[in-house]
Design a protein around this motif. Structure first.
Motif, PDB file in Angstrom:
ATOM      1  N   GLU A  76      -1.927  12.143  19.966  1.00  0.00           N
ATOM      2  CA  GLU A  76      -3.078  11.945  21.001  1.00  0.00           C
ATOM      3  C   GLU A  76      -3.236  10.601  21.112  1.00  0.00           C
ATOM      4  OE1 GLU A  76      -6.656  13.108  18.533  1.00  0.00           O
ATOM      5  OE2 GLU A  76      -5.997  15.319  18.640  1.00  0.00           O
ATOM      6  N   VAL A  77      -2.786   9.551  20.343  1.00  0.00           N
ATOM      7  CA  VAL A  77      -2.822   8.127  20.735  1.00  0.00           C
ATOM      8  C   VAL A  77      -1.803   7.922  21.897  1.00  0.00           C
ATOM      9  CG1 VAL A  77      -2.125   5.961  19.984  1.00  0.00           C
ATOM     10  CG2 VAL A  77      -3.553   7.426  18.732  1.00  0.00           C
ATOM     11  N   GLU A  78      -0.563   8.466  21.594  1.00  0.00           N
ATOM     12  CA  GLU A  78       0.663   8.579  22.624  1.00  0.00           C
ATOM     13  C   GLU A  78       0.016   9.124  24.054  1.00  0.00           C
ATOM     14  OE1 GLU A  78       5.455   9.639  22.823  1.00  0.00           O
ATOM     15  OE2 GLU A  78       3.908  10.955  21.907  1.00  0.00           O
ATOM     16  N   LEU A  81       0.984  -1.131  -0.013  1.00  0.00           N
ATOM     17  CA  LEU A  81       0.037  -0.022  -0.024  1.00  0.00           C
ATOM     18  C   LEU A  81       0.904   1.265   0.025  1.00  0.00           C
ATOM     19  CD1 LEU A  81      -2.795   1.291   0.430  1.00  0.00           C
ATOM     20  CD2 LEU A  81      -2.540   1.201   3.008  1.00  0.00           C
ATOM     21  N   CYS A  82       0.692   2.099  -1.006  1.00  0.00           N
ATOM     22  CA  CYS A  82       1.566   3.327  -1.049  1.00  0.00           C
ATOM     23  C   CYS A  82       0.733   4.543  -0.835  1.00  0.00           C
ATOM     24  CB  CYS A  82       1.892   3.439  -2.524  1.00  0.00           C
ATOM     25  SG  CYS A  82       3.468   4.673  -2.695  1.00  0.00           S
ATOM     26  N   LEU A  83       1.130   5.367   0.150  1.00  0.00           N
ATOM     27  CA  LEU A  83       0.469   6.568   0.400  1.00  0.00           C
ATOM     28  C   LEU A  83       1.280   7.798   0.248  1.00  0.00           C
ATOM     29  CD1 LEU A  83      -0.651   5.035   4.096  1.00  0.00           C
ATOM     30  CD2 LEU A  83      -2.043   5.119   1.886  1.00  0.00           C
ATOM     31  N   GLU A  84       0.465   8.778  -0.214  1.00  0.00           N
ATOM     32  CA  GLU A  84       1.178  10.192  -0.465  1.00  0.00           C
ATOM     33  C   GLU A  84       0.545  11.153   0.558  1.00  0.00           C
ATOM     34  OE1 GLU A  84       1.478  12.863  -4.155  1.00  0.00           O
ATOM     35  OE2 GLU A  84       1.956  11.086  -4.677  1.00  0.00           O
ATOM     36  N   PHE A  85       1.220  11.883   1.225  1.00  0.00           N
ATOM     37  CA  PHE A  85       0.743  12.989   2.175  1.00  0.00           C
ATOM     38  C   PHE A  85       1.308  14.387   1.757  1.00  0.00           C
ATOM     39  CE2 PHE A  85       0.743   9.154   4.617  1.00  0.00           C
ATOM     40  CZ  PHE A  85      -0.727   9.092   5.121  1.00  0.00           C
ATOM     41  N   ASP A  86       0.621  15.363   1.541  1.00  0.00           N
ATOM     42  CA  ASP A  86       1.401  16.525   1.724  1.00  0.00           C
ATOM     43  C   ASP A  86       1.428  17.193   3.101  1.00  0.00           C
ATOM     44  OD1 ASP A  86      -1.263  17.407   2.740  1.00  0.00           O
ATOM     45  OD2 ASP A  86      -1.977  18.298   1.050  1.00  0.00           O
ATOM     46  N   GLU A  87       2.206  18.210   3.307  1.00  0.00           N
ATOM     47  CA  GLU A  87       2.531  18.775   4.428  1.00  0.00           C
ATOM     48  C   GLU A  87       1.135  18.926   5.560  1.00  0.00           C
ATOM     49  OE1 GLU A  87       4.881  22.550   6.309  1.00  0.00           O
ATOM     50  OE2 GLU A  87       4.487  22.585   4.321  1.00  0.00           O
ATOM     51  N   VAL A  88      -0.145  19.368   5.145  1.00  0.00           N
ATOM     52  CA  VAL A  88      -1.006  19.462   6.008  1.00  0.00           C
ATOM     53  C   VAL A  88      -1.423  18.037   6.465  1.00  0.00           C
ATOM     54  CG1 VAL A  88      -3.691  19.857   6.004  1.00  0.00           C
ATOM     55  CG2 VAL A  88      -2.069  21.401   4.741  1.00  0.00           C
ATOM     56  N   LYS A  89      -1.652  16.782   5.688  1.00  0.00           N
ATOM     57  CA  LYS A  89      -1.931  15.586   5.979  1.00  0.00           C
ATOM     58  C   LYS A  89      -0.947  15.088   7.030  1.00  0.00           C
ATOM     59  CE  LYS A  89      -5.680  14.568   4.168  1.00  0.00           C
ATOM     60  NZ  LYS A  89      -6.871  14.470   4.955  1.00  0.00           N
ATOM     61  N   VAL A  90       0.424  15.332   6.640  1.00  0.00           N
ATOM     62  CA  VAL A  90       1.580  14.887   7.538  1.00  0.00           C
ATOM     63  C   VAL A  90       1.376  15.517   8.962  1.00  0.00           C
ATOM     64  CG1 VAL A  90       4.127  14.949   8.159  1.00  0.00           C
ATOM     65  CG2 VAL A  90       3.264  14.425   5.968  1.00  0.00           C
ATOM     66  N   ASN A  91       0.998  16.847   8.967  1.00  0.00           N
ATOM     67  CA  ASN A  91       0.789  17.393  10.436  1.00  0.00           C
ATOM     68  C   ASN A  91      -0.632  16.756  10.992  1.00  0.00           C
ATOM     69  OD1 ASN A  91       2.911  19.049  10.398  1.00  0.00           O
ATOM     70  ND2 ASN A  91       1.867  20.676   9.267  1.00  0.00           N
ATOM     71  N   GLN A  92      -1.478  16.448  10.202  1.00  0.00           N
ATOM     72  CA  GLN A  92      -2.801  15.955  10.844  1.00  0.00           C
ATOM     73  C   GLN A  92      -2.613  14.510  11.530  1.00  0.00           C
ATOM     74  OE1 GLN A  92      -5.453  15.880   7.524  1.00  0.00           O
ATOM     75  NE2 GLN A  92      -6.089  17.840   8.068  1.00  0.00           N
ATOM     76  N   VAL A  93      -1.507  13.682  10.715  1.00  0.00           N
ATOM     77  CA  VAL A  93      -1.304  12.402  11.200  1.00  0.00           C
ATOM     78  C   VAL A  93      -0.283  12.441  12.508  1.00  0.00           C
ATOM     79  CG1 VAL A  93       0.253  10.381  10.719  1.00  0.00           C
ATOM     80  CG2 VAL A  93      -1.477  11.138   8.882  1.00  0.00           C
ATOM     81  N   LEU A  94       0.673  13.319  12.561  1.00  0.00           N
ATOM     82  CA  LEU A  94       1.533  13.590  13.581  1.00  0.00           C
ATOM     83  C   LEU A  94       0.538  13.943  14.683  1.00  0.00           C
ATOM     84  CD1 LEU A  94       4.482  15.518  12.017  1.00  0.00           C
ATOM     85  CD2 LEU A  94       4.425  13.117  12.967  1.00  0.00           C
TER      86      LEU A  94
END
Length: 188
Positions: A176-178, A158-171
């Motif tokens: 929150e999980v941590e 599975l290949c995923l591509e994230f722009d800067e906004v999506k990377v910040n959302q994932v982080l």
């Protein structure tokens, strides 16, 4: 008869055979094979209850994933039990578990997985080379490749591509999980 079932090498072989059958997926190891190879002088009627007892002990040890202090306590209780095992048999079982625990545990873990597992993860940061909007060309993107699969089967990717906004959302979500895990791990 009891003396015939006391042999250390035979019991070690029996434990190995039972482990191969129950934990490592070698179904050709039958009761008759074990008896004829390891205890040829013992009748099937006498061997069957002994086999069931040793199989039950081994499965109890493995399913509880016993550490060595739990193992010693369990085996001591088995030696004191009516119709239990001898202290020599307990020593052989203990030695067997100490040398095979890791392999048996790994095998049980692999057998208990129903779904695909994550086999690999790789990532990199690239510059976007194509876009519908010219302002997005050469903007940084994170590319993440996940490799999934079951043991013995071919992997899926599975290949995923994230722009800067999506990377910040994932982080943010990972933070929150941590925090949630950390709050659950705090002593009461």
């Amino acid at each position: 008869m009891a003396g015939d079932l006391e042999g250390g090498k035979s019991l070690s072989g029996l434990l190995s055979g039972l482990a191969q059958d129950a934990f490592h997926g070698h179904p050709g190891i039958t009761e008759e094979l074990l008896r004829s190879q390891l205890y040829p002088e013992v009748s099937p009627e006498e061997f069957r209850p002994f086999l069931a007892k040793i199989r039950g002990i081994l499965k109890s040890i493995a399913s509880a994933d016993m550490d060595f202090s739990q193992l010693e306590a369990f085996l001591t209780a088995q030696t004191k039990k009516q119709g239990g095992i001898t202290s020599d048999q307990a020593a052989i079982i203990s030695k067997f578990w100490k040398s095979h625990k890791t392999k048996i545990r790994e095998s049980l873990m692999n057998q208990s997985r129903w779904d695909n597992g994550l086999r690999g993860l790789s990532w990199r940061v690239d510059g976007k080379s194509q876009s519908r909007h010219s302002a997005q060309i050469h903007s940084p993107v994170a590319i993440i490749e996940l490799e999934f699969g079951k043991n013995g089967q071919e992997s899926e990717f599975l290949c995923l591509e994230f722009d800067e906004v999506k990377v910040n959302q994932v982080l943010k979500k990972l933070s929150e999980v941590e925090e949630s895990i950390s709050s659950l791990m705090q002593p009461a």
